[in-house]
Scaffold this active site. Structure first.
Site, PDB file in Angstrom:
ATOM      1  N   SER A 165       0.673  -1.235   0.511  1.00  0.00           N
ATOM      2  CA  SER A 165       0.010   0.522   0.108  1.00  0.00           C
ATOM      3  C   SER A 165       0.534   1.425  -0.060  1.00  0.00           C
ATOM      4  O   SER A 165       0.010   2.307  -0.166  1.00  0.00           O
ATOM      5  CB  SER A 165      -1.187  -0.295   1.673  1.00  0.00           C
ATOM      6  OG  SER A 165      -0.157   0.016   2.663  1.00  0.00           O
ATOM      7  N   ASP A 217      -2.274   8.330   7.554  1.00  0.00           N
ATOM      8  CA  ASP A 217      -3.434   7.958   7.662  1.00  0.00           C
ATOM      9  C   ASP A 217      -3.083   6.547   9.428  1.00  0.00           C
ATOM     10  O   ASP A 217      -1.720   6.879  10.026  1.00  0.00           O
ATOM     11  CB  ASP A 217      -4.668   7.132   7.342  1.00  0.00           C
ATOM     12  CG  ASP A 217      -3.656   6.038   6.210  1.00  0.00           C
ATOM     13  OD1 ASP A 217      -2.572   6.034   6.519  1.00  0.00           O
ATOM     14  OD2 ASP A 217      -4.332   4.991   5.168  1.00  0.00           O
ATOM     15  N   HIS A 242       0.182   5.051   7.333  1.00  0.00           N
ATOM     16  CA  HIS A 242       0.615   5.574   5.641  1.00  0.00           C
ATOM     17  C   HIS A 242       0.986   7.328   5.840  1.00  0.00           C
ATOM     18  O   HIS A 242       0.679   8.377   6.849  1.00  0.00           O
ATOM     19  CB  HIS A 242       0.241   5.741   4.842  1.00  0.00           C
ATOM     20  CG  HIS A 242      -0.014   4.505   4.171  1.00  0.00           C
ATOM     21  ND1 HIS A 242      -1.671   3.675   4.736  1.00  0.00           N
ATOM     22  CD2 HIS A 242      -0.110   3.131   3.884  1.00  0.00           C
ATOM     23  CE1 HIS A 242      -2.122   2.543   4.588  1.00  0.00           C
ATOM     24  NE2 HIS A 242      -0.529   2.048   3.614  1.00  0.00           N
TER      25      HIS A 242
END
Length: 368
Positions: free
Chosen positions: A34, A324, A327
């Site tokens: 991610s 978040d 990240h």
């Protein structure tokens, strides 16, 4: 001596971001999780998605793109330095024709080195399948420009791969007494995942990659999600930090071993833990207000649950290291890429990306 002189002569311009225009044609390929996914998971039925607001809030059209950020991620910013447009997700229907010459992003949120990492997210593109897609991409491109030109494009490309964090956070330490933690002690687990990573990197080389940036594991015990679970005062979780501190030097040793086999500088290791630690230890020195609170989330340290439209959202994203629970913000990503470009060997080894580009440009000029 002549090539060394050229590198030194080019470095000041490169560090200022004024890359020679010929680099615009250099293809860029991205693999991993991610941290570098730019939208592949949008096309999958999976919980690991970033295609809803407020993700993408700071993009020009304020649209969620599938990137786990408020704006651009590391691959986007590297593309800027290459003088190229961002590469498209491999699953995007727009990736066709001339767009394929730019490269492709195969990354998928939730994946790890091991194929059982991220199984809770269901339908994700495990690294073995990302490599199959890379092979498929080359066949598709060969039908457009021929096998010889395709091989030349891939050999001359830049590759970024980011794996490992999920193998700890979403596998070994996912739950107390996880299957992997019962099977392996931490040192033995690290041995195991690095033996698997060796095969992945060797496969990348076999598929034509000749310049591969390999990101190490960041300070996984310091992300807001782990602080929310394990920290009373914002101090990093010691066990997760221990895992990263054991793993990263072993990864660098693996890359040195591969370079001894394939050629110096084929694999370039990025010390993500060192880069992030700078922000975490002294966020204000880098213009951040906090390195513990997430901008978007809920609960303690804003690190609980997902970032959604009902989450608590900070007003100034540039003041936060973390967007978040896991990240970085776009601003943090830009500072990370600065270390890619001009960092010392403490941050990126055996050479930084500016030097890589200068060396490769000289080789290209010598061939022509």
């Amino acid at each position: 001596m002549a090539s060394s002189w050229l590198v030194l002569a080019l470095l000041p311009a490169l560090c200022l971001g004024t890359l020679p225009t010929s680099h615009a044609a250099r293809a860029f390929f991205v693999f991993g999780d991610s941290l570098v996914d730019n939208g592949n998971n949008n096309y999958l039925v999976t919980a690991a998605r970033a295609d809803s607001p407020p993700y993408g809030i700071d993009t020009p059209d304020h649209r969620a793109t599938g990137r786990f950020s408020n704006g651009k991620n590391v691959p986007d910013i590297i593309s800027e330095h290459l003088g190229a447009e961002p590469v498209l997700p491999y699953l995007s229907p727009e990736l066709d024709g001339d767009k394929m010459l730019v490269g492709a992003n195969f990354a998928s949120a939730g994946v790890g080195i091991l194929n059982d990492t991220g199984i809770q997210f269901a339908n994700i593109i495990h690294i073995s399948k990302q490599l199959l897609y890379f092979q498929q991409y080359q066949k598709r491109l060969s039908s457009l420009i021929g096998a010889e030109q395709t091989a030349r494009l891939v050999h001359g490309s830049l590759v970024l791969i980011t794996l490992g964090g999920n193998d700890f956070v979403n596998n070994y330490y996912l739950v107390p007494y996880s299957a992997r933690s019962r099977e392996f002690s931490l040192p033995d687990y690290i041995n195991y995942i690095l033996s698997e990573y060796r095969q992945i990197l060797t496969r990348l080389y076999d598929l034509g990659a000749r310049r591969v940036l390999v990101q190490g594991v960041g300070p996984i015990g310091c992300v807001p999600a782990e602080l929310a679970l394990h920290s009373l005062d914002g101090s990093c979780d010691r066990e997760l930090q221990r895992a990263a501190e054991m793993y990263n030097p072993r990864l660098m040793a693996l890359l040195e071993d591969l370079n001894a086999r394939y050629g110096s500088g084929v694999f370039v290791g990025v010390n993500m833990q060192r880069i992030h630690n700078d922000f975490i230890e002294d966020p204000k020195a880098y213009g951040f207000e906090t390195a513990t609170q997430a901008c978007c989330g809920q609960g303690r340290f804003n690190g609980m649950g997902l970032c959604t439209v009902v989450s608590s959202l900070c007003a100034d994203r540039d003041a936060y290291v973390f967007w978040d629970a896991f990240h970085p913000t776009e601003r943090a990503n830009r500072l990370i890429v600065q270390q890619f470009m001009s960092g010392s060997v403490d941050y990126i080894a055996p050479m930084n990306l500016s030097t890589v580009l200068a060396v490769d440009l000289h080789k290209e000029q010598m061939r022509t």
